[in-house]
Structure formats: structure tokens, C-alpha cells
Design an enzyme around this catalytic site. Structure first.
Site, PDB file in Angstrom:
ATOM      1  N   GLU A 125     -13.550  28.961  41.877  1.00 26.09           N
ATOM      2  CA  GLU A 125     -13.979  27.575  42.069  1.00 26.09           C
ATOM      3  C   GLU A 125     -14.814  27.149  40.861  1.00 26.09           C
ATOM      4  OE1 GLU A 125     -16.553  26.536  45.371  1.00 26.09           O
ATOM      5  OE2 GLU A 125     -15.811  24.515  45.356  1.00 26.09           O
ATOM      6  N   GLY A 133     -24.808  31.149  43.481  1.00 24.70           N
ATOM      7  CA  GLY A 133     -25.547  31.967  44.440  1.00 24.70           C
ATOM      8  C   GLY A 133     -24.571  32.765  45.296  1.00 24.70           C
ATOM      9  N   ALA A 134     -23.480  32.105  45.675  1.00 26.72           N
ATOM     10  CA  ALA A 134     -22.474  32.747  46.504  1.00 26.72           C
ATOM     11  C   ALA A 134     -21.206  31.902  46.472  1.00 26.72           C
ATOM     12  CB  ALA A 134     -22.965  32.856  47.939  1.00 26.72           C
ATOM     13  N   GLU A 176     -17.512  31.064  48.720  1.00 28.04           N
ATOM     14  CA  GLU A 176     -16.918  31.182  50.057  1.00 28.04           C
ATOM     15  C   GLU A 176     -15.466  31.632  50.094  1.00 28.04           C
ATOM     16  OE1 GLU A 176     -17.717  28.345  48.448  1.00 28.04           O
ATOM     17  OE2 GLU A 176     -16.340  26.701  48.920  1.00 28.04           O
ATOM     18  N   ASN A 177     -14.962  32.382  49.088  1.00 27.79           N
ATOM     19  CA  ASN A 177     -13.560  32.800  49.111  1.00 27.79           C
ATOM     20  C   ASN A 177     -13.126  33.172  50.527  1.00 27.79           C
ATOM     21  OD1 ASN A 177     -13.638  32.961  46.146  1.00 27.79           O
ATOM     22  ND2 ASN A 177     -14.956  34.710  46.542  1.00 27.79           N
ATOM     23  N   HIS A 223     -24.226  29.108  55.139  1.00 31.35           N
ATOM     24  CA  HIS A 223     -23.547  28.103  54.319  1.00 31.35           C
ATOM     25  C   HIS A 223     -22.108  28.548  53.990  1.00 31.35           C
ATOM     26  CE1 HIS A 223     -23.506  25.081  50.917  1.00 31.35           C
ATOM     27  NE2 HIS A 223     -22.551  25.905  50.528  1.00 31.35           N
ATOM     28  N   GLU A 224     -21.974  29.759  53.487  1.00 31.97           N
ATOM     29  CA  GLU A 224     -20.638  30.212  53.072  1.00 31.97           C
ATOM     30  C   GLU A 224     -19.700  30.357  54.269  1.00 31.97           C
ATOM     31  OE1 GLU A 224     -20.273  29.801  50.086  1.00 31.97           O
ATOM     32  OE2 GLU A 224     -22.380  29.907  49.474  1.00 31.97           O
TER      33      GLU A 224
HETATM   34  N1  BES Z   1     -18.819  26.739  46.644  1.00 35.10           N
HETATM   35  C1  BES Z   1     -20.122  27.122  46.236  1.00 35.10           C
HETATM   36  C2  BES Z   1     -20.134  28.036  45.049  1.00 35.10           C
HETATM   37  C3  BES Z   1     -19.905  27.364  43.730  1.00 35.10           C
HETATM   38  C4  BES Z   1     -20.914  26.641  43.135  1.00 35.10           C
HETATM   39  C5  BES Z   1     -18.704  27.477  43.086  1.00 35.10           C
HETATM   40  C6  BES Z   1     -20.686  26.030  41.921  1.00 35.10           C
HETATM   41  C7  BES Z   1     -18.486  26.871  41.895  1.00 35.10           C
HETATM   42  C8  BES Z   1     -19.473  26.142  41.293  1.00 35.10           C
HETATM   43  C9  BES Z   1     -20.867  27.815  47.375  1.00 35.10           C
HETATM   44  O1  BES Z   1     -20.427  27.501  48.643  1.00 35.10           O
HETATM   45  C10 BES Z   1     -22.278  27.357  47.304  1.00 35.10           C
HETATM   46  O2  BES Z   1     -22.515  26.221  47.550  1.00 35.10           O
HETATM   47  N2  BES Z   1     -23.195  28.240  46.965  1.00 35.10           N
HETATM   48  C11 BES Z   1     -24.584  27.893  46.811  1.00 35.10           C
HETATM   49  C12 BES Z   1     -25.427  28.535  47.863  1.00 35.10           C
HETATM   50  C13 BES Z   1     -25.785  27.618  48.986  1.00 35.10           C
HETATM   51  C14 BES Z   1     -26.704  28.290  49.978  1.00 35.10           C
HETATM   52  C15 BES Z   1     -26.363  26.297  48.592  1.00 35.10           C
HETATM   53  C16 BES Z   1     -25.022  28.397  45.458  1.00 35.10           C
HETATM   54  O3  BES Z   1     -24.250  29.108  44.817  1.00 35.10           O
HETATM   55  O4  BES Z   1     -26.129  28.083  45.055  1.00 35.10           O
HETATM   56 ZN    ZN Z   2     -21.003  25.641  49.323  1.00 33.41          ZN
END
Ligand code: BES
Ligand code: ZN
Length: 867
Positions: free
Chosen positions: A141, A274-275, A277-278, A310-311
């Protein structure tokens, strides 16, 4: 026209052929960091064409391998020509004749390199038995699946995926689906996975390396595992427990079961976000997944629960029902953010997480108060533009709007509508309007009309309220931190209560102004419990009554939070004096709520910083006032955790002590250092539990100078010795609190050294106010290196905003603009403009404070007032 020009420069792929199924084989080499693979894509040819255009980037494709076979095998066409367009990230395959209509199979062989940029198919490193090793991980992503295999890399192009991996036989190899078969052949094994349900390319994942795991099951018997580095399995237990409960909870809430046969969650040592969601294989930073009983802080625990919630929300909202295009990203992220609070609240009611939700709203309001903000729904014309919209607007404003809508419609109709939305769009794609339409049908309210005013234009209103005899007059105008007036207008759900939470009124403010009749009462609070995404400006009479209501403890924590935050925002925008903000702050001296105090601390440190530039002669008194504000609650909590005390008290104690240390309270500083020394002798010393450590580290660094480096050296020793990433980031986040510029420089250079993973360097940028100029000079000197290392991801934006935004003079604006004039780059453009606007806002604020009459007397009185 040059050949293939028609396919270039388009935001989306032409849809001559629609992918239905990918049969993907990948063989990474973890020594040379190369990979090769093949993909057979079943496509439905729906238009007359001899071309196929799909995404590919940083891949070498062998022309001879590209062929198209009709489904009955009667026709095999070899590609006449294959051309890759790096800038457009597409490949065009041309065939000698038109492709037969209907389903056929496109095969492609390709090669690539495991990247070091934490995106696409990339390499991460870890240590095992003292040896440095590589692992292979994917992060697709928003649009990096194309760096791993040629594909229709758009969220609406959903297909099924059947993955096969060839990997060293001693390694763990994971993908979205469970393994069906493994064939070992000497040092290598081929691992076959079940075919997935239909899904978008950005959710495909594989991870290959050495891992341990812990396992449990949901109440439906779905196996859930948490994978982590060998030897750390115990640290995965908390996450496992949260995940199992959360899956059960979402199944109820969405009235739809989790759709895959397993869920794996895994900690990756090098991870940009941070993470992620694959589908069925969620990847995390170590800090976001692992929890250590002895060395993780309460805030770490909450962070882990929140990220997992969240994920896992995305497994429904995002993975099962996917945004049609990136314009609707906010729907994914805003919704997952909002619903994660619902899950966390149900698992840990004592965390009062809905009060903490106000921090989301607050960050959304702060960013959206800039002229350089953007509407929640943004047009996306190129993949490179997507990274930048993973910001507080999509996440936090998005979540806040959902909260506003839910509270307007009521939780039950809202949930019913969500369940029917999920059912209606499962395994398919949806747009923002689709959600509104379902909500509208369920609730009978004009959701589309109401919400369009919030998602299609940027910004939000400040509602000014005045009492006139027996009625209240309201007027809305766009709130901008710069103090200028925008021309936006919204449909604002106004809620108010008069003198008691039992006496309420609601209405929609659809025009510029409006009014309601009220009874005589002691106080009037607008935007009850802060569920609306707007600010309120009270006239002096109303503001005075509210201050009194706070002191008399008549208001809820959420309302106390909102009144304070609106006042701070208005003061920064020079629409209200600093004196009146400080006077309001003094009403919070008996505050005990975690979220309210945490924001009070944040606001105090911002005020202290701006005062240092505006009126340095008042700084000591201002700090003295803040110390007196926090001392009361700090003394109540004491240093040592009480047996069985609440999670929120543990978090609060840590934040209060950091604040007192930062404001220079010497008793606190000395005690912090004494406890740090005990910790150096014994890392399990009860004198320095994890919640207190940041306060101690900051106190230690404040005393470090070039002539006495001992505290710095000790902290580096702890950094090097610990194998807990949360401890490492806690230390990185404290090192630059030192006032000495030479040490700050050393700290910054350390951030770019091999000892700090590139994902973590940003933690070192929380620099003391004194360190701003050193940091800016350092950024300029190291810009080439930094932009090379981080240039193609979203981490670089954090360098720009953390280093530029703290300045507060018009000269600095010019200097920053000049430096970046020749260094603009689309991935930092928006952040740079926002950061420069923040400097402007600070500079305006400095000026207005300097022109404020009587501020010295007010500060003097507050600092030495006896309570
Ligand atoms: N889908 C995102 C990860 C992501 C972020 C992919 C930016 C590509 C570009 C994931 O679900 C997400 O939002 N992660 C957050 C953590 C959340 C608790 C707010 C993150 O990575 O900070
Ligand atoms: Zn997210």
C-alpha cells in the site's frame, strides 16, 4: 504521436482487459537480495485491443516470456513488443493481432531486487545467534505491488491470488492464506498457499524469515498467530489476546464473519508505517505489536491495542469492502481509526478511550486550520500523490466526522446501516456516497447533504456565540489559524446544554447565522461532549461563566477539554489574548482527568516555547505558573506506582513528570536523576518503572554538556544493550532534549548512523527549543543524504515538518523558502507549505503577544497566586 503515448500520463489504467485471478510464483534470494518470479493472470478481454497495459516498476521483464493464451488453449499469442515506462510505472505489451474476447491467461516472467526502501518487495535485517540475517517482506500500500510483480495495481481491480513461494527450507514463509502443501528439495522448499477470496493488489503480502509464534483461536475456531523474532514469543501474548477478542467483537458489530481461514500478525524490524492491514497477514513495527511486562509503558500497551484494533477493522472496512479509488482513502483510514476506539473501549473500559479520542479530533482540527490543508476527498492523478494523503485529514478529521455523524444519527441506526453497507458491498468496492446513501436509507436523515459540506471542502467553522437577552446568537465562519477569514460554509450540527446536562437543545445551523431561545442558567456549553468537528468562540460573558463552571466541577472531561483547546486555538490565531488563555488555564489547577491534563501539558509547553521568543523576560514567571498548575496533581500521584492503580494514572504520572522536568522544576529533575542512577545499576529497579523513564531520560539529557557527557554515554549504553524496540525509541525520543548545540549535533548524526534503523531516525527530531537552529543547519547540510535515504516515502515529510514548524519569525520563512526553492520534490511539497504556514502563524502570534498590554501583570499574578 510517439508509439504508446496514448497510454502514458493517465491517472488510471485503460480497462481493455480485467484481471480475475493471479497465479503468482516468487523466488527471493536472501543472500544476493534479488528475486525472480512468474505470474499467470487470468484476464477478461472486454474490448477490441492488441495491447495490454498494466502496472510494473523497477522490474525487468523478459519480452519472450510475455504471452497470451485463450482459455480453451486454441490461441497462443506472443508479445510483439514489451515496453516499460518508468515514470508512469506501467508496462505495455503489444500483440500482433487483436486479443480474443473473453477469458484468457497472460503470462509474464520478471526479475527484481529486494529493495532497501521498506516498500514493494523489500529486505529487512535481524540478528540471529549473533549473526546478521536478511528477511524478505512486502509493503504494497498504496501502490507498490507493481514493484514486486506486474499487476493491475488499483484498489478497484480486485482478483483472487494463488501464491507460491520458493524459499530456503529452514525459514518460515507466510502469505495471506494458509499453506496447502510444502515440497522440500534439499536446501529449498516450495510452499503452496490456498487461493484467496477476491481482493485488491495492495493487500497482497508475503514474509520470509526466521520467527517464533504464539497461537490462539477465535470463538469460531479461526487460528490467530502472532509471529515475532526468535526468543520474543512471550512478548506477543498481549497482542494475541487483543486480536482474538477484537475479531469476535467486529464479527458482532459488522454482523459479518471474518472472511479468511486464518489471521497472522507479525513484527517486522524495518517498517516504514506503524502497521499494515494485509488481508490475513497483518505486518507491524515491533513497537506496535510486542508488549513486555517489565519494560513496556502503559502508553505502549495502549498503543499496541489501538493499532491492532485499527488493522483488524480494515479486514472488514478496507479489505472486504474496498475504496473504489484513493480519493476515498479517508473512508478506509478514518473509519478504521474511529472503530478502533469502539473495540478498545469494549476491551478496556477503564482506559476511557472515548475521552482520549479528542486527541484525534484535536490533531485533525490543527491541521485543517491551515490554508494549506486539503479536502478529505482529494483528486489523485498519479501514484506518487497518494502517500501524502495518509495524513491527519484522512485519519483524524475522517474519524471525527464519523464520530459527529454517529452521534447525530444515534449509535443503533448507525450500526444497522454499517452492517447493511458491509453486506451490500462485500467483495466489492464503494465510494463515500455509497456509505452516505445506506446511512440515509437507514436513518431517514439527509446524510448526503450534511456530509458533503464536510468532505468536499477543506477546513471547518468556528461558531461564535453571543447571549442577547433570552436568546443565543450563532454565527459561523471558517476557522484559520493564520487569523484570516476563509469563505467556507457548513451544515453544522449544533448541540448545547444550559446549566445542566439534562437541559439540551440541538439544531442544524445551515446558514451563516442563527439563533435559539434559552432559559436563564448558570452556564451554556456548545458542542456538548465535543462530538462536532468545529470550534466555538464564546462572548466574554459566556466564557466567564464556563470558567466558573470548570472551577466548580460542573462540566464533563470532554467539555473541559474542548473549552481549553478552542481557547488555545483562538489565542494562537490571535483572535483572543494570551492573558485570557492563561487565566482560563488557571481554572484547571485541580484537574485530574488524564486526557484533559495531557492537553493542558501540551498547550503549556507550546505557550512556554512561543513566550521564549515573544517575551523572554516573562518566561521564568510563565514556567513558574505552569509548574504550580501541575504540581498539585503530580504530588497526588507521587513517584511510585500505587498497588492496583489505574492505567490512566500510570500514563499521567509519566507525562506530568516530563512536564515538570522540562519546565525546570529542580526537585523533580534531581529525583529523576537519582532514580536513573538506580536504574543504571539495575535495569529492573523498582525506582524507575517504564512509565517514569522518559522523564528520567529527559532530566539526564538536560544536564549533559560537552564537558560532562556521562549521562549521554549512559543512555547510549542502555540503548545498545536493550533488545526491546520500545525502550530504544523512548531513548531516541529523549536524546535531543539537551540544550547544548554540540551535543544536539552529535545526537542528530547518531540518528543517521548504522546504529539507528532508518525508520527510527525521526524520533530523534524532538529537539529542545534551543536546538532549533542547530537542527535546521544540520538538515541543510545533510539534505542530499536524507532525501536519498527517505526521498521516496512518507518518512521524509516528518523531517521537514519537525524541523521547520517550530520556528517563529518571518525571516525564517524566507530562509526556508530559499533553501527549498531548488529542492522541491512532489513528496514533500504539501508538507513544506504546511510547515511554512505554521512558522507564519507562530510569527504572527509572537507579534500579537508582544503587543499585548498587561500581559506581564497577568503572568506575575498567576505565577505567585496562592491557592
Ligand atoms: N493502511 C495503513 C498503513 C499505511 C500507511 C500504508 C501509509 C501505506 C501508507 C494502516 O492501516 C495504518 O493506518 N497504520 C497506522 C496505524 C494506525 C493505528 C493509525 C500507521 O501506520 O501509523
Ligand atoms: Zn489504517
Amino acid at each position: 504521436m510517439a508509439k504508446y503515448e496514448q497510454f502514458r500520463g493517465q491517472p488510471r489504467l485503460p480497462k481493455f482487459a480485467i484481471p480475475k485471478r493471479y497465479d503468482l510464483y516468487l523466488k527471493p534470494d536472501l543472500i544476493t537480495c534479488k528475486f525472480n518470479g512468474t505470474v499467470q493472470i487470468s484476464v477478461d478481454v472486454v474490448a477490441e485491443t492488441k495491447f495490454i497495459v498494466l502496472n510494473a516498476a523497477d522490474l525487468a521483464v523478459d519480452r519472450a516470456s510475455v504471452r497470451f493464451k485463450s482459455s480453451n488453449g486454441s490461441k497462443v499469442l506472443e508479445a510483439l513488443e514489451v515496453e516499460m515506462f518508468a515514470q508512469d510505472e506501467i508496462m505495455v505489451a503489444e500483440f500482433a493481432e487483436n486479443l480474443p474476447h473473453g477469458v484468457g491467461v497472460l503470462s509474464i516472467a520478471f526479475e527484481g531486487t529486494l529493495s532497501e526502501k521498506m516498500k514493494g518487495f523489500y529486505r529487512s535485517t535481524y540478528e540471529h545467534n549473533g549473526e546478521k540475517k536478511n528477511m524478505a517482506v512486502t509493503q504494497f500500500e498504496p501502490a507498490d505491488g507493481r514493484r514486486c510483480f506486474p499487476c493491475w495495481d488499483e484498489p478497484a481491480c480486485k482478483a483472487t491470488f494463488k501464491v507460491t513461494l520458493e524459499v530456503p527450507s529452514d525459514l518460515v514463509a507466510l502469505s495471506n492464506m494458509p499453506v496447502t502443501e510444502e515440497k522440500v528439495d534439499g536446501n529449498l522448499k516450495t510452499v503452496y498457499y490456498q487461493e484467496s477470496p477476491i481482493m485488491s493488489t495492495y493487500l497482497v503480502a508475503v514474509v520470509i524469515g526466521l520467527f517464533d509464534y504464539v497461537e490462539d483461536h477465535t470463538s469460531d475456531g479461526i487460528p490467530v498467530r502472532v509471529y515475532c523474532q526468535v526468543g520474543k514469543a512471550k512478548q506477543g501474548k498481549f497482542a494475541l489476546d487483543v486480536a482474538v477478542k477484537t475479531l469476535d467483537l467486529y464479527k458482532e458489530y459488522f454482523a459479518f464473519p471474518y472472511s479468511l481461514p486464518k489471521l497472522d500478525m507479525i513484527a517486522i524490524p524495518d517498517f516504514a508505517a506503524g502497521a499494515m492491514e494485509n488481508y490475513g497477514l497483518v505486518t507491524y513495527r515491533e513497537t506496535a505489536l510486542l508488549y513486555d511486562d517489565k519494560h513496556s509503558a502503559a502508553a505502549n500497551k495502549q498503543g499496541v491495542a489501538n493499532v491492532i484494533a485499527h488493522e483488524l477493522a480494515h479486514q472488514w472496512f478496507g479489505n472486504l469492502v474496498t475504496m473504489e479509488w484513493w480519493t476515498h482513502l479517508w473512508l478506509n483510514e478514518g473509519f478504521a481509526t474511529w472503530v478502533s476506539y469502539l473495540a478498545t473501549d469494549s476491551l478496556f473500559p477503564e482506559w476511557k478511550i472515548w475521552t482520549q479520542f479528542l486527541e484525534e479530533c484535536n490533531h485533525g482540527l490543527r491541521l485543517d486550520g491551515l490554508e494549506e490543508s486539503h479536502p478529505i476527498e482529494v483528486e489523485i492523478n498519479h501514484a506518487g500523490e497518494i502517500d501524502e494523503i495518509f495524513d491527519s485529514i484522512s485519519y483524524r478529521k475522517g474519524a471525527s466526522l464519523i464520530q459527529m455523524l454517529q452521534s447525530y444519527l444515534g449509535p443503533e441506526p448507525f450500526q444497522r446501516a454499517l452492517a447493511s453497507y458491509i453486506k451490500k458491498y462485500a467483495c466489492s468496492n464503494a465510494k463515500t456516497e455509497d456509505l452516505w446513501t445506506v446511512l440515509e436509507e437507514e436513518s431517514g436523515e439527509p446524510v448526503n447533504k450534511l456530509m458533503n459540506s464536510w468532505t468536499k471542502q477543506k477546513g471547518y467553522p468556528v461558531v461564535s456565540v453571543k447571549v442577547k437577552a433570552q436568546h443565543l446568537e450563532f454565527e459561523q465562519s471558517q476557522f484559520l489559524s493564520s487569523g484570516s477569514h476563509g469563505d467556507g460554509q457548513w451544515i453544522v450540527p449544533i448541540t448545547l446544554c444550559c446549566g445542566s446536562y439534562d437541559i439540551r437543545k440541538n439544531f442544524l445551523l445551515q446558514e451563516k447565522s442563527g439563533s435559539v431561545d434559552i432559559e436563564e442558567c448558570a452556564w451554556i456549553k456548545i458542542n456538548v461532549n465535543q462530538t462536532g468537528f468545529y470550534r466555538v468562540k464564546y462572548d466574554e460573558d459566556l466564557a466567564g461563566r464556563l470558567r466558573h463552571a470548570i472551577e466548580s466541577k460542573c462540566l464533563s472531561a470532554t467539555d473541559r477539554y474542548g473549552i481549553l483547546d478552542d481557547s488555545f486555538a483562538l489565542s494562537m490565531a490571535c483572535q483572543q489574548s494570551l492573558s485570557s488563555l492563561l487565566t482560563l488555564m488557571s481554572a484547571y489547577r485541580e484537574e485530574l482527568d488524564y486526557t484533559v491534563l495531557s492537553n493542558l501539558i501540551d498547550i503549556s509547553s507550546k505557550v512556554a516555547r512561543i513566550a521564549a521568543d515573544a517575551t523572554p523576560e516573562l518566561l521564568d514567571n510563565i514556567k513558574q505558573f505552569f509548574i504550580s498548575l501541575f504540581q498539585n496533581s503530580a504530588e497526588k500521584l507521587g513517584w511510585d506506582p500505587k498497588h492496583g492503580e489505574s492505567h490512566l494514572d500510570a500514563m499521567l504520572r509519566g507525562e506530568l513528570l516530563v512536564a515538570l522536568v522540562e519546565f525546570g522544576h529542580d526537585v523533580t529533575q534531581n529525583e529523576a536523576i537519582r532514580r536513573f542512577n538506580a536504574f543504571l545499576d539495575d535495569r529492573n529497579s523498582p525506582l524507575l518503572p517504564p512509565d517514569l523513564r522518559r522523564a528520567a531520560y529527559v532530566a539526564v539529557m538536560q544536564k549533559v554538556s560537552t564537558s560532562d557527557r556521562s549521562g549521554f554515554e549512559s543512555l547510549l549504553r542502555v540503548y545498545r544493550e536493550t533488545d526491546l524496540s520500545q525502550e530504544k525509541t523512548r531513548i531516541l525520543g529523549s536524546l535531543a532534549s539537551c540544550p547544548d548545540p554540540d551535543i544536539i549535533l552529535e545526537v542528530l548524526n547518531f540518528m543517521l548512523s548504522y546504529e539507528v534503523r532508518s525508520q527510527d531516525a525521526i524520533f530523534g527530531l524532538s529537539v529542545s527549543w534551543e536546538g532549533r537552529d542547530t537542527t535546521w543547519r544540520w538538515l541543510k547540510e545533510n539534505w542530499d543524504h536524507i532525501s536519498k535515504t527517505y526521498g521516496s516515502g512518507f518518512l521524509i515529510t516528518q523531517f521537514v515538518s519537525a524541523i521547520v514548524s517550530p520556528f517563529s519569525s518571518y525571516e525564517k520563512v524566507k530562509e526556508v523558502e530559499e533553501f527549498f526553492a531548488s529542492r522541491t520534490n512532489p513528496s514533500i511539497a504539501r508538507t513544506l507549505k504546511q510547515s511554512i504556514e505554521r512558522v507564519h502563524i507562530n510569527a504572527n502570534w509572537v507579534q500579537s503577544i508582544q503587543n499585548e498590554k498587561h500581559i506581564a501583570e497577568v503572568v506575575q499574578e498567576l505565577a505567585y497566586r496562592k491557592y
